[in-house]
Design a protein around this motif. Structure first.
Motif, PDB file in Angstrom:
ATOM      1  N   SER A  25       0.810  -1.225   0.000  1.00 37.20           N
ATOM      2  CA  SER A  25       0.000   0.000   0.000  1.00 37.20           C
ATOM      3  C   SER A  25       0.838   1.268   0.000  1.00 37.20           C
ATOM      4  CB  SER A  25      -0.946  -0.011   1.196  1.00 37.20           C
ATOM      5  OG  SER A  25      -0.210  -0.111   2.395  1.00 37.20           O
ATOM      6  N   THR A  26       2.123   1.190   0.391  1.00 36.05           N
ATOM      7  CA  THR A  26       2.974   2.393   0.428  1.00 36.05           C
ATOM      8  C   THR A  26       3.872   2.500  -0.794  1.00 36.05           C
ATOM      9  OG1 THR A  26       4.669   1.240   1.713  1.00 36.05           O
ATOM     10  CG2 THR A  26       2.973   2.423   2.949  1.00 36.05           C
ATOM     11  N   ILE A  27       3.563   1.769  -1.826  1.00 33.52           N
ATOM     12  CA  ILE A  27       4.403   1.764  -3.019  1.00 33.52           C
ATOM     13  C   ILE A  27       4.461   3.153  -3.655  1.00 33.52           C
ATOM     14  CG2 ILE A  27       2.543   1.111  -4.615  1.00 33.52           C
ATOM     15  CD1 ILE A  27       4.600  -0.745  -6.005  1.00 33.52           C
ATOM     16  N   SER A  28       5.643   3.503  -4.145  1.00 38.74           N
ATOM     17  CA  SER A  28       5.815   4.792  -4.815  1.00 38.74           C
ATOM     18  C   SER A  28       5.724   4.608  -6.322  1.00 38.74           C
ATOM     19  CB  SER A  28       7.184   5.381  -4.464  1.00 38.74           C
ATOM     20  OG  SER A  28       7.303   5.587  -3.086  1.00 38.74           O
ATOM     21  N   GLY A  29       5.569   5.729  -7.011  1.00 40.59           N
ATOM     22  CA  GLY A  29       5.382   5.661  -8.456  1.00 40.59           C
ATOM     23  C   GLY A  29       6.558   5.090  -9.217  1.00 40.59           C
ATOM     24  N   ASN A  30       7.748   5.148  -8.618  1.00 40.85           N
ATOM     25  CA  ASN A  30       8.939   4.667  -9.314  1.00 40.85           C
ATOM     26  C   ASN A  30       9.397   3.300  -8.823  1.00 40.85           C
ATOM     27  OD1 ASN A  30       9.835   5.401  -6.811  1.00 40.85           O
ATOM     28  ND2 ASN A  30      11.678   6.435  -7.516  1.00 40.85           N
ATOM     29  N   GLU A  31       8.523   2.545  -8.173  1.00 44.79           N
ATOM     30  CA  GLU A  31       8.893   1.241  -7.641  1.00 44.79           C
ATOM     31  C   GLU A  31       8.245   0.103  -8.427  1.00 44.79           C
ATOM     32  OE1 GLU A  31       7.777   1.933  -3.478  1.00 44.79           O
ATOM     33  OE2 GLU A  31       9.902   1.713  -2.996  1.00 44.79           O
ATOM     34  N   TYR A  32       9.077  -0.874  -8.781  1.00 45.32           N
ATOM     35  CA  TYR A  32       8.620  -2.089  -9.448  1.00 45.32           C
ATOM     36  C   TYR A  32       8.122  -3.093  -8.408  1.00 45.32           C
ATOM     37  CZ  TYR A  32      10.784  -1.181 -14.047  1.00 45.32           C
ATOM     38  OH  TYR A  32      11.109  -0.677 -15.276  1.00 45.32           O
ATOM     39  N   VAL A  33       7.250  -3.999  -8.845  1.00 46.06           N
ATOM     40  CA  VAL A  33       6.870  -5.178  -8.066  1.00 46.06           C
ATOM     41  C   VAL A  33       7.554  -6.388  -8.681  1.00 46.06           C
ATOM     42  CG1 VAL A  33       4.991  -6.654  -7.256  1.00 46.06           C
ATOM     43  CG2 VAL A  33       4.622  -4.190  -7.518  1.00 46.06           C
ATOM     44  N   TYR A  34       8.334  -7.088  -7.874  1.00 44.58           N
ATOM     45  CA  TYR A  34       9.052  -8.284  -8.312  1.00 44.58           C
ATOM     46  C   TYR A  34       8.501  -9.513  -7.585  1.00 44.58           C
ATOM     47  CZ  TYR A  34      12.980  -5.689 -10.403  1.00 44.58           C
ATOM     48  OH  TYR A  34      13.758  -4.894 -11.191  1.00 44.58           O
ATOM     49  N   TRP A  35       8.548 -10.644  -8.279  1.00 46.79           N
ATOM     50  CA  TRP A  35       8.244 -11.927  -7.645  1.00 46.79           C
ATOM     51  C   TRP A  35       9.396 -12.888  -7.902  1.00 46.79           C
ATOM     52  CZ3 TRP A  35       4.042 -13.495  -4.683  1.00 46.79           C
ATOM     53  CH2 TRP A  35       2.997 -12.568  -4.561  1.00 46.79           C
ATOM     54  N   TYR A  36       9.827 -13.520  -6.813  1.00 48.46           N
ATOM     55  CA  TYR A  36      10.816 -14.592  -6.856  1.00 48.46           C
ATOM     56  C   TYR A  36      10.237 -15.784  -6.107  1.00 48.46           C
ATOM     57  CZ  TYR A  36      14.596 -11.489  -8.402  1.00 48.46           C
ATOM     58  OH  TYR A  36      15.381 -10.641  -9.121  1.00 48.46           O
ATOM     59  N   TYR A  86       7.244 -18.114  -2.056  1.00 50.19           N
ATOM     60  CA  TYR A  86       7.113 -17.074  -3.069  1.00 50.19           C
ATOM     61  C   TYR A  86       7.272 -15.706  -2.405  1.00 50.19           C
ATOM     62  CZ  TYR A  86       5.692 -20.551  -6.431  1.00 50.19           C
ATOM     63  OH  TYR A  86       5.701 -21.637  -7.284  1.00 50.19           O
ATOM     64  N   TYR A  87       8.185 -14.906  -2.945  1.00 53.53           N
ATOM     65  CA  TYR A  87       8.494 -13.602  -2.381  1.00 53.53           C
ATOM     66  C   TYR A  87       7.992 -12.497  -3.307  1.00 53.53           C
ATOM     67  CZ  TYR A  87      11.908 -16.219   0.438  1.00 53.53           C
ATOM     68  OH  TYR A  87      12.526 -17.107   1.276  1.00 53.53           O
ATOM     69  N   CYS A  88       7.268 -11.560  -2.724  1.00 55.13           N
ATOM     70  CA  CYS A  88       6.852 -10.341  -3.415  1.00 55.13           C
ATOM     71  C   CYS A  88       7.743  -9.218  -2.898  1.00 55.13           C
ATOM     72  CB  CYS A  88       5.379 -10.067  -3.118  1.00 55.13           C
ATOM     73  SG  CYS A  88       4.758  -8.464  -3.642  1.00 55.13           S
ATOM     74  N   ILE A  89       8.432  -8.526  -3.777  1.00 51.13           N
ATOM     75  CA  ILE A  89       9.396  -7.500  -3.373  1.00 51.13           C
ATOM     76  C   ILE A  89       9.123  -6.244  -4.169  1.00 51.13           C
ATOM     77  CG2 ILE A  89      11.850  -6.920  -3.231  1.00 51.13           C
ATOM     78  CD1 ILE A  89      12.376  -9.990  -3.323  1.00 51.13           C
ATOM     79  N   VAL A  90       9.135  -5.115  -3.462  1.00 50.24           N
ATOM     80  CA  VAL A  90       8.976  -3.826  -4.129  1.00 50.24           C
ATOM     81  C   VAL A  90      10.328  -3.126  -4.127  1.00 50.24           C
ATOM     82  CG1 VAL A  90       7.919  -1.550  -3.952  1.00 50.24           C
ATOM     83  CG2 VAL A  90       6.546  -3.593  -3.584  1.00 50.24           C
ATOM     84  N   ARG A  91      10.722  -2.621  -5.259  1.00 50.98           N
ATOM     85  CA  ARG A  91      12.063  -2.060  -5.379  1.00 50.98           C
ATOM     86  C   ARG A  91      12.071  -0.880  -6.330  1.00 50.98           C
ATOM     87  NH1 ARG A  91      15.763  -4.472  -8.888  1.00 50.98           N
ATOM     88  NH2 ARG A  91      17.844  -3.614  -8.691  1.00 50.98           N
ATOM     89  N   VAL A  92      12.888   0.121  -5.956  1.00 54.61           N
ATOM     90  CA  VAL A  92      12.952   1.343  -6.760  1.00 54.61           C
ATOM     91  C   VAL A  92      13.485   1.033  -8.146  1.00 54.61           C
ATOM     92  CG1 VAL A  92      14.068   3.576  -6.998  1.00 54.61           C
ATOM     93  CG2 VAL A  92      13.224   2.831  -4.767  1.00 54.61           C
ATOM     94  N   ALA A  93      12.826   1.584  -9.145  1.00 58.24           N
ATOM     95  CA  ALA A  93      13.279   1.436 -10.527  1.00 58.24           C
ATOM     96  C   ALA A  93      14.206   2.595 -10.832  1.00 58.24           C
ATOM     97  CB  ALA A  93      12.082   1.452 -11.476  1.00 58.24           C
ATOM     98  N   LYS A  94      15.472   2.390 -10.447  1.00 55.71           N
ATOM     99  CA  LYS A  94      16.450   3.461 -10.636  1.00 55.71           C
ATOM    100  C   LYS A  94      17.771   2.836 -10.984  1.00 55.71           C
ATOM    101  CE  LYS A  94      18.362   7.477  -8.222  1.00 55.71           C
ATOM    102  NZ  LYS A  94      18.370   8.227  -6.944  1.00 55.71           N
ATOM    103  N   TYR A  95      18.523   3.476 -11.812  1.00 48.26           N
ATOM    104  CA  TYR A  95      19.760   2.873 -12.303  1.00 48.26           C
ATOM    105  C   TYR A  95      20.839   2.877 -11.241  1.00 48.26           C
ATOM    106  CZ  TYR A  95      23.758   1.900 -15.274  1.00 48.26           C
ATOM    107  OH  TYR A  95      24.868   1.339 -15.827  1.00 48.26           O
ATOM    108  N   GLY A  96      21.310   1.688 -10.881  1.00 43.47           N
ATOM    109  CA  GLY A  96      22.555   1.507 -10.168  1.00 43.47           C
ATOM    110  C   GLY A  96      22.630   2.045  -8.754  1.00 43.47           C
ATOM    111  N   GLY A  97      23.842   2.050  -8.236  1.00 40.50           N
ATOM    112  CA  GLY A  97      24.113   2.561  -6.904  1.00 40.50           C
ATOM    113  C   GLY A  97      23.489   1.700  -5.832  1.00 40.50           C
ATOM    114  N   ALA A  98      23.254   2.261  -4.671  1.00 39.02           N
ATOM    115  CA  ALA A  98      22.718   1.497  -3.556  1.00 39.02           C
ATOM    116  C   ALA A  98      21.271   1.097  -3.784  1.00 39.02           C
ATOM    117  CB  ALA A  98      22.816   2.315  -2.273  1.00 39.02           C
ATOM    118  N   THR A  99      20.636   1.629  -4.795  1.00 36.74           N
ATOM    119  CA  THR A  99      19.234   1.312  -5.000  1.00 36.74           C
ATOM    120  C   THR A  99      19.032  -0.029  -5.684  1.00 36.74           C
ATOM    121  OG1 THR A  99      19.262   2.477  -7.105  1.00 36.74           O
ATOM    122  CG2 THR A  99      18.578   3.721  -5.166  1.00 36.74           C
ATOM    123  N   ASN A 100      20.128  -0.680  -6.151  1.00 41.17           N
ATOM    124  CA  ASN A 100      19.893  -1.929  -6.857  1.00 41.17           C
ATOM    125  C   ASN A 100      19.841  -3.134  -5.934  1.00 41.17           C
ATOM    126  OD1 ASN A 100      22.763  -1.485  -6.659  1.00 41.17           O
ATOM    127  ND2 ASN A 100      23.035  -3.310  -7.898  1.00 41.17           N
TER     128      ASN A 100
END
Lengths: 114, 113
Positions: A25-36, A86-100
């Motif tokens: 529910s707190t997802i930001s506009g620049n965050e992807y949803v990943y499933w592993y 099954y893991y649902c992960i939200v992660r910033v869609a931003k190039y490189g650095g500590a955000t990856n």
């Protein structure tokens, strides 16, 4: 990165569709949803990811609600080999650095029953 | 050989030993990662390497020492470990982009006696 909430466990009958929910529910506009997923004692395996639109590949479909606050992973015809965490992960869609970095939660243990 | 390869698959070591875990990726990726997974716990990110440079150390004790000599290889040097360090150690790699996915190895099952 936003937090996700998943049920700790689910059962599914073999051959039926498995629908795994995830709240973010707190997802930001620049965050992807990943499933592993992680089969017992193996390394996690990438399944699918999406930003806004629904996605489908050879393994699964990802349905993201219009407000992006929740999503569902669908395994169309579950087999015994789909038994895994099954893991649902939200992660910033931003190039490189500590955000990856990819941060895992506790996930959902899906048990496919014969 | 394709994907991410970790060796050894299993390792038993004494608390005074020195050992190393090896990870090799054949995917041309430019980022590599170490994770630890203790029994009944989520995966914990330990270290992140981007373009061979360490960009993340997640408060890991100094008895774990990573090394990334090139973008294809990652090592985890272990010394004077404790029994609570027994865990599955997983290596992963990715190609840094806006929406990259990680490829994980099969892990090294470490037992400290």
């Amino acid at each position: 990165d936003a937090k996700t909430t998943q049920p700790p466990s689910m059962d599914c009958a073999e051959g039926r569709a498995a629908n795994l929910p995830c709240n973010h529910s707190t997802i930001s506009g620049n965050e992807y949803v990943y499933w592993y997923r992680q089969i017992h004692s193996q390394g996690p395996q990438y399944i699918i990811h999406g930003l806004k639109n629904n996605e489908t590949n050879e393994m699964a479909s990802l349905i993201i609600t219009e407000d992006r606050k929740s999503s569902t992973l669908i395994l169309p015809h579950a087999t015994l080999r789909d038994t895994a965490v099954y893991y649902c992960i939200v992660r910033v869609a931003k190039y490189g650095g500590a955000t990856n970095k990819l941060i895992f939660g506790t996930g959902t243990l899906l048990a496919v029953q014969p | 050989e394709t994907g991410v390869t970790q060796t050894p698959r299993h390792l038993v070591m004494g608390m005074t030993n020195k050992k190393s875990l090896k990870c090799e990726q054949h995917l041309g990726h430019n980022a590599m990662y170490w994770y630890k997974q203790s029994a009944k716990k989520p995966l914990e990110l330990m270290f992140v390497y981007n373009f061979k440079e360490q960009t993340e150390n997640n408060s890991v004790p100094s008895r774990f020492s990573p090394e990334c000599p090139n973008s294809s290889h990652l090592f985890l040097h272990l010394h004077t470990l404790q029994p609570e360090d027994s865990a599955l150690y997983l290596c992963a790699s990715s190609q840094i982009s806006r929406g990259e996915s990680y490829t994980f190895g099969s892990g090294t099952r470490l037992t400290v006696v």
